[in-house]
Design a protein around this motif. Structure first.
Motif, PDB file in Angstrom:
ATOM      1  N   ALA A  29      38.293  49.743  44.661  1.00 42.93           N
ATOM      2  CA  ALA A  29      36.846  48.107  45.015  1.00 42.93           C
ATOM      3  C   ALA A  29      36.715  47.349  44.102  1.00 42.93           C
ATOM      4  O   ALA A  29      37.273  47.199  43.033  1.00 42.93           O
ATOM      5  N   LYS A  30      37.282  46.080  44.597  1.00 41.78           N
ATOM      6  CA  LYS A  30      37.570  44.518  43.800  1.00 41.78           C
ATOM      7  C   LYS A  30      36.714  43.179  43.979  1.00 41.78           C
ATOM      8  O   LYS A  30      37.054  43.211  45.400  1.00 41.78           O
ATOM      9  N   THR A  31      36.570  42.876  43.179  1.00 42.63           N
ATOM     10  CA  THR A  31      36.059  41.285  43.465  1.00 42.63           C
ATOM     11  C   THR A  31      37.327  40.116  44.227  1.00 42.63           C
ATOM     12  O   THR A  31      38.623  40.721  43.673  1.00 42.63           O
ATOM     13  N   THR A  32      37.008  40.105  45.427  1.00 45.43           N
ATOM     14  CA  THR A  32      37.849  39.129  45.948  1.00 45.43           C
ATOM     15  C   THR A  32      38.563  37.989  44.406  1.00 45.43           C
ATOM     16  O   THR A  32      39.590  37.833  44.807  1.00 45.43           O
ATOM     17  N   HIS A  33      38.105  37.823  43.343  1.00 45.75           N
ATOM     18  CA  HIS A  33      38.571  36.698  43.066  1.00 45.75           C
ATOM     19  C   HIS A  33      38.412  37.039  41.317  1.00 45.75           C
ATOM     20  O   HIS A  33      38.123  36.502  40.207  1.00 45.75           O
ATOM     21  N   SER A  34      38.481  38.519  41.083  1.00 40.68           N
ATOM     22  CA  SER A  34      38.845  38.597  39.699  1.00 40.68           C
ATOM     23  C   SER A  34      40.143  38.553  38.409  1.00 40.68           C
ATOM     24  O   SER A  34      41.363  37.639  39.620  1.00 40.68           O
TER      25      SER A  34
ATOM     26  N   GLY B 276      26.937  39.099  38.420  1.00 46.32           N
ATOM     27  CA  GLY B 276      25.975  37.923  38.951  1.00 46.32           C
ATOM     28  C   GLY B 276      26.632  38.020  40.484  1.00 46.32           C
ATOM     29  O   GLY B 276      26.514  37.148  41.221  1.00 46.32           O
ATOM     30  N   HIS B 277      26.708  39.452  40.707  1.00 46.55           N
ATOM     31  CA  HIS B 277      26.491  39.737  42.128  1.00 46.55           C
ATOM     32  C   HIS B 277      28.095  39.170  43.465  1.00 46.55           C
ATOM     33  O   HIS B 277      27.684  38.354  44.248  1.00 46.55           O
ATOM     34  N   PRO B 278      29.427  39.118  42.517  1.00 46.24           N
ATOM     35  CA  PRO B 278      30.400  38.632  43.059  1.00 46.24           C
ATOM     36  C   PRO B 278      30.349  39.339  44.157  1.00 46.24           C
ATOM     37  O   PRO B 278      30.377  40.466  44.648  1.00 46.24           O
ATOM     38  N   ALA B 279      31.049  38.585  45.442  1.00 45.87           N
ATOM     39  CA  ALA B 279      31.837  39.056  46.730  1.00 45.87           C
ATOM     40  C   ALA B 279      33.272  40.583  46.232  1.00 45.87           C
ATOM     41  O   ALA B 279      33.346  39.933  44.890  1.00 45.87           O
ATOM     42  N   PHE B 280      33.236  41.322  47.063  1.00 48.28           N
ATOM     43  CA  PHE B 280      34.538  42.089  47.025  1.00 48.28           C
ATOM     44  C   PHE B 280      34.705  42.891  47.952  1.00 48.28           C
ATOM     45  O   PHE B 280      34.062  42.611  49.069  1.00 48.28           O
ATOM     46  N   VAL B 281      35.980  43.532  48.028  1.00 51.36           N
ATOM     47  CA  VAL B 281      36.274  44.414  49.521  1.00 51.36           C
ATOM     48  C   VAL B 281      36.776  45.768  48.727  1.00 51.36           C
ATOM     49  O   VAL B 281      37.161  45.834  47.118  1.00 51.36           O
ATOM     50  N   VAL B 282      36.977  46.331  49.242  1.00 46.15           N
ATOM     51  CA  VAL B 282      37.026  47.922  49.135  1.00 46.15           C
ATOM     52  C   VAL B 282      38.052  48.274  50.225  1.00 46.15           C
ATOM     53  O   VAL B 282      38.360  48.242  51.237  1.00 46.15           O
ATOM     54  N   THR B 283      39.466  48.821  48.985  1.00 43.37           N
ATOM     55  CA  THR B 283      40.579  49.381  49.758  1.00 43.37           C
ATOM     56  C   THR B 283      41.058  50.889  50.269  1.00 43.37           C
ATOM     57  O   THR B 283      40.440  51.530  48.878  1.00 43.37           O
ATOM     58  N   THR B 284      41.678  51.335  50.470  1.00 43.02           N
ATOM     59  CA  THR B 284      42.058  52.328  50.593  1.00 43.02           C
ATOM     60  C   THR B 284      42.980  52.747  49.150  1.00 43.02           C
ATOM     61  O   THR B 284      43.588  51.223  48.221  1.00 43.02           O
ATOM     62  N   LEU B 285      43.857  53.837  47.938  1.00 42.46           N
ATOM     63  CA  LEU B 285      44.083  53.895  47.621  1.00 42.46           C
ATOM     64  C   LEU B 285      45.191  54.141  47.272  1.00 42.46           C
ATOM     65  O   LEU B 285      45.453  55.369  48.350  1.00 42.46           O
ATOM     66  N   VAL B 286      46.558  53.458  46.551  1.00 42.60           N
ATOM     67  CA  VAL B 286      47.965  54.154  47.070  1.00 42.60           C
ATOM     68  C   VAL B 286      47.993  54.971  45.998  1.00 42.60           C
ATOM     69  O   VAL B 286      47.849  55.117  44.633  1.00 42.60           O
ATOM     70  N   ASP B 287      48.683  56.202  46.388  1.00 44.31           N
ATOM     71  CA  ASP B 287      49.826  57.149  45.190  1.00 44.31           C
ATOM     72  C   ASP B 287      50.652  55.815  44.569  1.00 44.31           C
ATOM     73  O   ASP B 287      51.865  56.532  45.823  1.00 44.31           O
ATOM     74  N   ILE B 288      51.145  55.608  44.025  1.00 46.49           N
ATOM     75  CA  ILE B 288      51.868  54.375  43.305  1.00 46.49           C
ATOM     76  C   ILE B 288      52.739  55.782  42.614  1.00 46.49           C
ATOM     77  O   ILE B 288      52.669  56.694  42.034  1.00 46.49           O
ATOM     78  N   ASP B 289      53.962  55.021  43.490  1.00 46.99           N
ATOM     79  CA  ASP B 289      55.348  55.775  42.567  1.00 46.99           C
ATOM     80  C   ASP B 289      56.649  54.448  42.109  1.00 46.99           C
ATOM     81  O   ASP B 289      57.011  54.785  40.747  1.00 46.99           O
TER      82      ASP B 289
END
Length: 460
Positions: free
Chosen positions: A233-238, A264-277
């Motif tokens: 979960a990440k705010t759109t303009h972090s 202040g309740h910023p907009a956010f998106v939720v995405t899948t998590l990548v298993d990073i190599d």
């Protein structure tokens, strides 16, 4: 939660009549307002690009390596002159705006809200570290804004002594109201941006990434933090990695909700998590012609405990491979930016999983943090044959002493040791603590790491 809306007036961007929009509804929530003929972005679709693709705004995609001569302001001046715009009075602005600190020099409170909560402890460091870091490679074609108007004592002399082909930048403490400004990010107080501020803000949003992936791949958007865990979960303009949370359980979700409440309740998106190599980033310049100048790539490596280091690893022997695997993502991003009339510096982050599948996870439509260190790495490779570099600008970046002590110790090191230390920027908090952005270059990455840790330590 729906992402915040971004309105883009194509007729104003292109200096033409408004774009004709087909009667059929768009494929997603990207909608056209019939009265204002603006486009509002709310969900995943390529409609934003297809709405203007008939005008053939996107030229052919050609990539050229940096010539090791031109500096940042050279690129912007050339672009303005190519478009027959005012290049004589243009100013480079590398300080980022704030939406959390009303006392900030560039405070965005309405149209261009960036999520930089909590407020930085030192506003002085914010005014200096970023602008100076980029100032090192800005050149002389255009001046760059610096609140203090001048660099810390000893910094310019250090740059001149250590960086091959160094060009002393021009700093200005004021920006004329009618001056064209090439901004790190759009600022509400700036009247005349080189790029349209609304387009720039849109491109900087995490909710725009999926619009850019025409042939490449990004993480999947999720409707909320419950349907698939773990997720991101990440705010759109972090900014500065703030507002990004891994949600594994309800406790993590409560922590994210608390952050949203406090900030202040910023907009956010939720995405899948990548298993990073593999965790890579690359840096490039999008010319108005559609050509791309390539500056190079850096990576983040895992620490022994499995966490990711915040340091940028600059490994020259890996540059060709990193370029090859990231170019498909660069092509998609560059074409999308150009389709909206945006040109300039850009950087992207691409994560690769264990089977080599890449995912575009971040787009930064600006000069990005590690770009100056990569440029220096190339200059040092030519002069000294160095194959490695390590750059640190976040985390443990405190020198225990004054700026004068820092420059004296660095000068002694560079005169007597095999590795070379470059102070990209610094800010003296007091005579015992100086914040630094620092790079170390040499023939052995472990030695570079050792030296970085000598000069840049944990805050105290």
């Amino acid at each position: 939660m729906l992402p915040s809306f971004v309105k883009i007036d194509f007729s104003r961007l292109r200096g033409e009549q408004p774009v004709a929009v087909k009667d059929s509804p768009p494929k997603s929530l990207l909608c056209v307002d019939a009265e204002t003929r603006t486009v509002t972005s709310a969900d995943d679709t390529a409609s934003l690009v297809s709405a203007i693709s008939d005008a053939e705004l996107v030229p052919s995609f050609r990539v050229y390596d940096w010539d090791k001569k031109r500096r940042y302001s050279d690129f912007i001046k050339e672009g303005l002159e190519m478009q027959k715009k005012d290049a004589e009075h243009a100013v480079m602005l590398f300080e980022s705006p704030s939406s959390s600190d009303p006392e900030a020099v560039f405070y965005n409170c309405s149209a261009f809200r960036f999520h930089d909560y909590p407020i930085a402890k030192s506003s002085k460091a914010k005014h200096l570290l970023g602008p100076l870091r980029y100032g090192l490679m800005n050149g002389t074609a255009l001046p760059t804004y610096l609140k203090t108007g001048q660099a810390p004592t000893g910094l310019l002399e250090h740059w001149e002594n250590i960086v091959p082909g160094f060009e002393t930048p021009r700093f200005v403490a004021e920006i004329a109201e009618d001056a064209p400004v090439y901004a790190y990010l759009p600022c509400e107080s700036i009247k005349k941006h080189v790029n349209d501020g609304h387009v720039h803000f849109h491109l900087a949003g995490k909710d725009a990434i999926h619009l850019m992936c025409k042939s490449s791949k990004t993480t999947n958007l999720l409707p909320n933090t419950k349907v698939h865990r773990p997720c991101i979960a990440k705010t759109t303009h972090s900014m500065a990695s703030k507002g990004i949370f891994i949600i594994r359980n309800d406790e993590d979700e409560r922590g994210f909700e608390a952050y949203l409440e406090e900030s202040g309740h910023p907009a956010f998106v939720v995405t899948t998590l990548v298993d990073i190599d593999r965790n890579a980033a690359c840096h490039f310049f999008i010319h108005p012609t559609g050509e791309v100048t390539w500056f190079g790539s850096n990576e983040n490596h895992r620490r022994e405990d499995g966490s990711w280091s915040m340091d940028s690893y600059l490994i020259m022997k890996d540059q060709d491979v990193l370029k090859e695997i990231q170019l498909p993502f660069v092509k998609d991003v560059a074409e999308y930016c150009l389709s909206l009339g945006f040109w300039g510096f850009c950087g992207i982050d691409v994560l690769f999983d264990a089977i080599g599948q890449g995912y575009l996870v971040d787009v930064n439509p600006r000069v990005t943090g590690s770009c100056p260190s990569l440029m220096v790495a190339q200059l040092f490779q030519d002069k000294y044959g160095f194959e490695y570099g390590l750059f640190r600008r976040n985390g443990d970046n405190c020198y225990y002493g004054s700026e004068a002590q820092l420059f004296a110790q660095v000068a002694e090191h560079n005169a007597t040791q095999a590795t070379k230390v470059v102070v990209f920027s610094c800010c003296e908090i007091d005579d015992q603590n100086t914040k630094v952005n620092i790079g170390v270059y040499g023939d052995d990455i472990e030695e570079c790491k050792k030296v970085v840790n000598q000069f840049a330590k944990a805050n105290r």
